[in-house]
Every structure is written in structure tokens, then in C-alpha cells.
Design a protein around this motif. Structure first.
Motif, PDB file in Angstrom:
ATOM      1  N   ILE A 126     -45.282  41.919 114.056  1.00 37.12           N
ATOM      2  CA  ILE A 126     -45.863  41.199 115.009  1.00 37.12           C
ATOM      3  C   ILE A 126     -46.175  42.692 116.200  1.00 37.12           C
ATOM      4  O   ILE A 126     -46.645  42.552 117.335  1.00 37.12           O
ATOM      5  CB  ILE A 126     -44.698  40.477 115.508  1.00 37.12           C
ATOM      6  CG1 ILE A 126     -44.898  38.925 114.258  1.00 37.12           C
ATOM      7  CG2 ILE A 126     -44.583  39.955 116.606  1.00 37.12           C
ATOM      8  CD1 ILE A 126     -45.836  38.091 114.006  1.00 37.12           C
ATOM      9  N   GLY A 162     -48.920  42.740 118.989  1.00 35.96           N
ATOM     10  CA  GLY A 162     -48.915  42.951 119.996  1.00 35.96           C
ATOM     11  C   GLY A 162     -49.361  43.805 120.518  1.00 35.96           C
ATOM     12  O   GLY A 162     -49.924  44.127 121.717  1.00 35.96           O
ATOM     13  N   PHE A 176     -44.176  36.938 123.190  1.00 34.11           N
ATOM     14  CA  PHE A 176     -45.095  37.094 121.531  1.00 34.11           C
ATOM     15  C   PHE A 176     -45.139  35.669 121.263  1.00 34.11           C
ATOM     16  O   PHE A 176     -45.613  35.397 120.052  1.00 34.11           O
ATOM     17  CB  PHE A 176     -44.299  38.392 120.704  1.00 34.11           C
ATOM     18  CG  PHE A 176     -43.922  39.049 121.362  1.00 34.11           C
ATOM     19  CD1 PHE A 176     -44.968  40.750 120.736  1.00 34.11           C
ATOM     20  CD2 PHE A 176     -43.443  39.773 122.260  1.00 34.11           C
ATOM     21  CE1 PHE A 176     -44.787  41.981 120.651  1.00 34.11           C
ATOM     22  CE2 PHE A 176     -43.689  41.433 123.130  1.00 34.11           C
ATOM     23  CZ  PHE A 176     -44.848  41.864 121.628  1.00 34.11           C
ATOM     24  N   ASP A 215     -45.748  34.843 116.957  1.00 34.96           N
ATOM     25  CA  ASP A 215     -44.092  34.723 116.385  1.00 34.96           C
ATOM     26  C   ASP A 215     -44.499  33.725 115.200  1.00 34.96           C
ATOM     27  O   ASP A 215     -44.061  33.754 113.706  1.00 34.96           O
ATOM     28  CB  ASP A 215     -42.893  34.664 116.782  1.00 34.96           C
ATOM     29  CG  ASP A 215     -42.561  35.462 118.020  1.00 34.96           C
ATOM     30  OD1 ASP A 215     -42.396  36.842 117.932  1.00 34.96           O
ATOM     31  OD2 ASP A 215     -42.234  35.382 118.652  1.00 34.96           O
TER      32      ASP A 215
END
Length: 230
Positions: free
Chosen positions: A38, A42, A53, A57
Motif C-alpha cells: 500500500i 501510495g 491512504f 487500504d
């Protein structure tokens, strides 16, 4: 019915996949965890560590471990000011002066995996946008720590597949690794499914304080259908 998957590869000479981290030892998993992936996506999108985020997620991620590499341990010597010697210093130099130069020396351990190669399959919203960002990332991407840059482009692509295994079978392998990735052998895939279960702490609770929750993951060993692209 076929579903869209974002698939990409991760290769690095050195990788460090976060594990429970104490003061003296920073371990590494055999594969990149959910929070690491993640964070990587990102960073490609330009989201800073204190950013939002929430759109990432909820992504579902499976990782194929084509090569978990070789364990490598690095030793660091650190010095700190004894807590009992100085109370609430304004800076480290001030703490050292007030402590009369007395320092506590300790050795910390950093674990890495050398020569790793993974395939990643992502399900969820915004796959095309993420794929475009992985092709031209906003921030420099690395595998765990800033000392672990990627050794090849990620070659992201959005594919249609009936299963995660079929999607992972379309991961593009860097040409210099093609001789070492044997698709006739079973590959370990880490995700939600799998008869073998394990717990990893890779669900971010507080990104500012680096607090992570445990997650139940499934581990399975499968033969990937199709032919991985080279």
C-alpha cells in the motif's frame, strides 16, 4: 467470470519486508506485507506518509513469491545518552554535554533478503490510475527501506483473469531473471486464501507512530496457469 487485476513485479538486490520491530532487531518477512505494498502504491501516486491512504487500504492483494532470496543480516552500532543521566534535553548535543560524555553503546540488527523477486496481483478500485503511477512514480520506489531500491521497472498492467493464479501467471519477468524463474514448479502465494494460515502485523493502525495490527493470511503452493510473460 473474468475480473480485472493489476499485476506487477518487484525485484531488488536487497529487500526488507517489515516484521515486528524492536529496539535491537528489525526483522524481515519472506514477502512484502500489505502495508508495504500500500505504501509503495501510495508513493507512486504521490501520497505522503501523513496523507490519505483510505482509497488504497481496501485493496485486496496477493503476492507470488518467485524467489524469496537469501537471508542477510547487517549489524549497527548505536550510542545513546543514558536516560537517567539527563532529563528532557533540548537536543542530542546538549544531552551529551550534560551527561559528561557518558554514552550507552549497543548493537542493533537489521535483517534483509538478498536477490528477491515477487509477483503482485491487486483487486479493487482505481487500478488503471495505480498502474499509470507505477509506470511513472511520483516518489522513488524501494522495497522496504531507502537502502533497498528496485532493480527493474515494475511492468504494471491491468489484465482480465478468472482467478488470482491466472492473473499472477501474466506477471512480466525481467529478462535477466527469466532463467531462474521456473514456472513448472509450484509457487508460494500469500493472500486471503490458503490451507496454511499465519499471522503478520502489516495492517496500519497509526502511520505516524508506526503501529500495526495483526492480520490472518493464507499461504498456498500452486502452479500458475498460463505462461508468465518475459
Amino acid at each position: 467470470m473474468a475480473s480485472p487485476y493489476l499485476v506487477f513485479s518487484l525485484s531488488a538486490s536487497l529487500g526488507s519486508m517489515g516484521e515486528l520491530a524492536g529496539h535491537e532487531r528489525r526483522g524481515s518477512l519472506l514477502w512484502p506485507g500489505h502495508s508495504a505494498l500500500i505504501g509503495l502504491m501510495g508513493a507512486a501516486l504521490g501520497i505522503r506518509r501523513d496523507g490519505d491512504f483510505s482509497g488504497l487500504d481496501s485493496l485486496k492483494i496477493d503476492v507470488a513469491v518467485f524467489d524469496s532470496g537469501t537471508a542477510l543480516r547487517d549489524f549497527h552500532t548505536i550510542q545513546s545518552v543514558p536516560a537517567a543521566a539527563v532529563k528532557k534535553p533540548n537536543s542530542r548535543p546538549e544531552a551529551i554535554r550534560k551527561a559528561g560524555g557518558r554514552l550507552t553503546t549497543s548493537i542493533t540488527l537489521r535483517d534483509y533478503r538478498a536477490g528477491v523477486f515477487y509477483g503482485v496481483a491487486v483487486q479493487g478500485e482505481g487500478l488503471e490510475e495505480i498502474a499509470a503511477a507505477l509506470r511513472k512514480p511520483h516518489f522513488t520506489l524501494y522495497l522496504g527501506r531507502k537502502s533497498c531500491p528496485l532493480s527493474s521497472p515494475l511492468n504494471p498492467q491491468v489484465v482480465q483473469a478468472d482467478t488470482v493464479e491466472e492473473a499472477l501467471g501474466q506477471v512480466k519477468v525481467p529478462f535477466w531473471l527469466s532463467r531462474h524463474v521456473d514456472l513448472s514448479e509450484k509457487v508460494m502465494v500469500v493472500g486471503e486464501q490458503g490451507s496454511q494460515r499465519d499471522y503478520v502485523h502489516d495492517v496500519p493502525l497509526d502511520r505516524q507512530r508506526w503501529h500495526f495490527a495483526a492480520r490472518d493470511v493464507g499461504i498456498r503452493h500452486v502452479e500458475l496457469p498460463g505462461k508468465t510473460m518475459k
